[in-house]
Structure formats: C-alpha cells, structure tokens
Enzyme design. Sequence first.
Site, mmCIF file in Angstrom:
data_model
loop_
_atom_site.group_PDB
_atom_site.id
_atom_site.type_symbol
_atom_site.label_atom_id
_atom_site.label_comp_id
_atom_site.label_asym_id
_atom_site.label_seq_id
_atom_site.Cartn_x
_atom_site.Cartn_y
_atom_site.Cartn_z
ATOM 1 N N GLU A 1 0.848 -1.196 0.000
ATOM 2 C CA GLU A 1 0.000 0.000 0.000
ATOM 3 C C GLU A 1 0.886 1.250 0.000
ATOM 4 O O GLU A 1 1.908 1.277 0.686
ATOM 5 C CB GLU A 1 -0.880 -0.018 1.262
ATOM 6 C CG GLU A 1 -1.871 1.140 1.348
ATOM 7 C CD GLU A 1 -2.754 1.068 2.601
ATOM 8 O OE1 GLU A 1 -2.313 0.503 3.634
ATOM 9 O OE2 GLU A 1 -3.890 1.590 2.544
ATOM 10 N N LYS B 1 -9.792 1.490 -2.433
ATOM 11 C CA LYS B 1 -10.017 1.001 -1.066
ATOM 12 C C LYS B 1 -11.455 1.315 -0.655
ATOM 13 O O LYS B 1 -11.902 2.458 -0.733
ATOM 14 C CB LYS B 1 -9.020 1.684 -0.132
ATOM 15 C CG LYS B 1 -8.970 1.136 1.269
ATOM 16 C CD LYS B 1 -7.822 1.818 2.028
ATOM 17 C CE LYS B 1 -7.527 1.198 3.357
ATOM 18 N NZ LYS B 1 -6.329 1.793 3.983
ATOM 19 N N CYS C 1 -5.599 -3.285 2.552
ATOM 20 C CA CYS C 1 -5.336 -3.117 3.984
ATOM 21 C C CYS C 1 -6.582 -3.248 4.853
ATOM 22 O O CYS C 1 -7.051 -4.344 5.074
ATOM 23 C CB CYS C 1 -4.606 -1.791 4.219
ATOM 24 S SG CYS C 1 -3.682 -1.844 5.773
HETATM 25 N N1 LIG Z 1 -3.579 1.311 6.048
HETATM 26 C C1 LIG Z 1 -4.522 0.729 6.724
HETATM 27 O O1 LIG Z 1 -5.630 0.547 6.269
HETATM 28 C C2 LIG Z 1 -4.139 0.282 8.102
HETATM 29 C C3 LIG Z 1 -5.092 -0.721 8.679
HETATM 30 C C4 LIG Z 1 -4.718 -1.124 10.049
HETATM 31 O O2 LIG Z 1 -3.648 -0.832 10.539
HETATM 32 C C5 LIG Z 1 -5.684 -1.903 10.803
HETATM 33 O O3 LIG Z 1 -5.409 -2.169 11.983
HETATM 34 O O4 LIG Z 1 -6.737 -2.282 10.281
#
Ligand SMILES: NC(=O)CCC(=O)C(=O)O
Length: 303
Positions: free
Chosen positions: A57, A136, A178
């Site tokens: 990412e 996302k 993510c």
């Molecule tokens: N960049 C993100 O979306 C981080 C996501 C994250 O750390 C989580 O705990 O979920």
Amino acid sequence: MATFLKKPLKLALVQLASGAHRQDFPPGADKAANLSHARSKVLEAAQGGARLIVLPECFNSPYGTQFFPKYAETLHPSPPSKEQSPSFHALSAIAAEANAYLIGGSIPELEPESKKYYNTSLVFSPSGSLIGTHRKTHLFDIDIPGKIKFKESDVLSPGNELTVIDLPEYGKIGLAICYDIRFPESAMIAARKGAFLLVYPGAFNTTTGPLHWSLLGRARAVDNQTYVALCSPSRDLEATYHAYGHSLIADPSAGILTEADEKETIIYADLDNETIVNTRKSIPIYTQRRFDVYPDVSGQSSK
Ligand SMILES: NC(=O)CCC(=O)C(=O)O
C-alpha cells in the site's frame, strides 16, 4: 478436479522500503526514487521466478493523510498521460520488463471532476496492460486511546466496488487494500466467484499489526479456503507512520507458508490448484454453506 488455479504459480511479495519521508528529497524526486527502487525489487522478484508480484500500500509515497494530496495522481480518463500519472506508466513498464503480473500496491488517486481522493491499486499484465483497479472500500478510521488515531476519511473517499481480477493464464484473484481485510464479506464474495487467491497490499502499524495482521490473513484463508497474501512496506522508524512489515502468504488451510520480519525483503511461495481442492475436500465448508438460510448477511432482510 475443479480448477481454480490453472497452473502452478510462483507469487512474490515485495516488502519495500520507501525513502519518501526523507526531508532531503523534494517530493517529486522522492517519488521518482521510490518508483525506481520498486522497479529494481520487482525485477529481482521476477529473476527469482515469480509470475505474480505484489507491492505494498502507498508504495511510492509516505503513508499519511497529510501526504495523499501531494502525491495523488489522476488515472481517468484511462490511460492517463505521463504527467497525470507517472506511477501508472512506471508500473506498466515494470510489468512488461519483468514479464509478470504486477499488483502495484496502491497510490493516492485524485478524481479531477469530483475532486475526490482515493487509495487505489492498479494491476498490470505481463504485456504492461492495465487489467484491474481497486479503490479502497473501507477507510482506515480508528482511535485507540494512547496508541494510534488515524482518519483516512479526513482526505480520502471510499471506493464503491469489490474487485475480482482475471489473470488469463492462471485464474481469478480477489483484490482489496489493507483495512478492507477486516470486512470478511468482500473476501467471501471473491472466493465464491472462484478466486484462488486474495491479495491485500497493506500497511498495518506497530499497534494493530501484532494484534491482528496475521490473524486476519489466516482468518480470510480459513473462511474461504483460498491462498491469502498480505504485502506491507518495511518498517521505518523515521517515518511518521510505523508500518508493521511481516508480509505473509497463507495457504488455504491458514498455514503460513512464508512471513517476513520488519525489514525490506522479498518473500515467495508456490501456489497450486491441488492444495485448494484437497483443502476443500477434507473440510468441505466451501460446498456446505447454507445461503438458503442466510441469503442476506447484512441482517436487513426478514430471513
Ligand atoms: N492502512 C490501513 O488501512 C491500516 C489498517 C490497520 O492498521 C488496521 O489495523 O486495520
């Protein structure tokens, strides 16, 4: 035998170090340096035999809401010009040079008409053609008192589509970014559409990473009996956001095939159809689901 993955596939995750936080690099040069570094690591992965290569990412910029507008690129109309999106053109050229499928982690995107920003992943074929994008869908808005507060929605807008991409020689993959991994529905839908692999370019942090990163990767694998790949940036304690690292590949039984530590590295795994089929034969939840009992998992239908 059912076919989800048409032939064996070597997958590589590039746990990239980006130098973009360094104050001695002006932002433009910084991004160019990151793209050039990504190129050398992707080519190294291809030399190692990988035919599908994943970047993390926000691989060409620091991760943080303060950085997204500065680093954002315009992707529409597609293909964008080189000025609109140097990353699009770099990724396309890198995929062609590596002769491999390339999941270009994600980059901040500016949609010029709506003036909205997105966190967007671009996927290229071995000939350098764009074959998929994912914005996302679930934004990382959390507040763990005394530990971490982050609000992507201060700057970003969420994408509104789930993404399944066909790699013609291999089969389908589900792609999400993510925080999306915390929402099992999109993973399940990709698996029901026949994906052999769920890929998450991600950047968990040193608070939530130890708690949930591996657990979520393995959970999506065990839920769906697919391979799962989580690809993080390496950890940089000089950056404003401390990525967890620990990129990993899980098999369809949720065993971890390979896992990085926090440093820059490339990890590899060999994926095959038999492992998916055998896993689903042994514990047949893939065919035992009762969608007649729970056709609507939102809880909003009367059933
Ligand atoms: N960049 C993100 O979306 C981080 C996501 C994250 O750390 C989580 O705990 O979920």
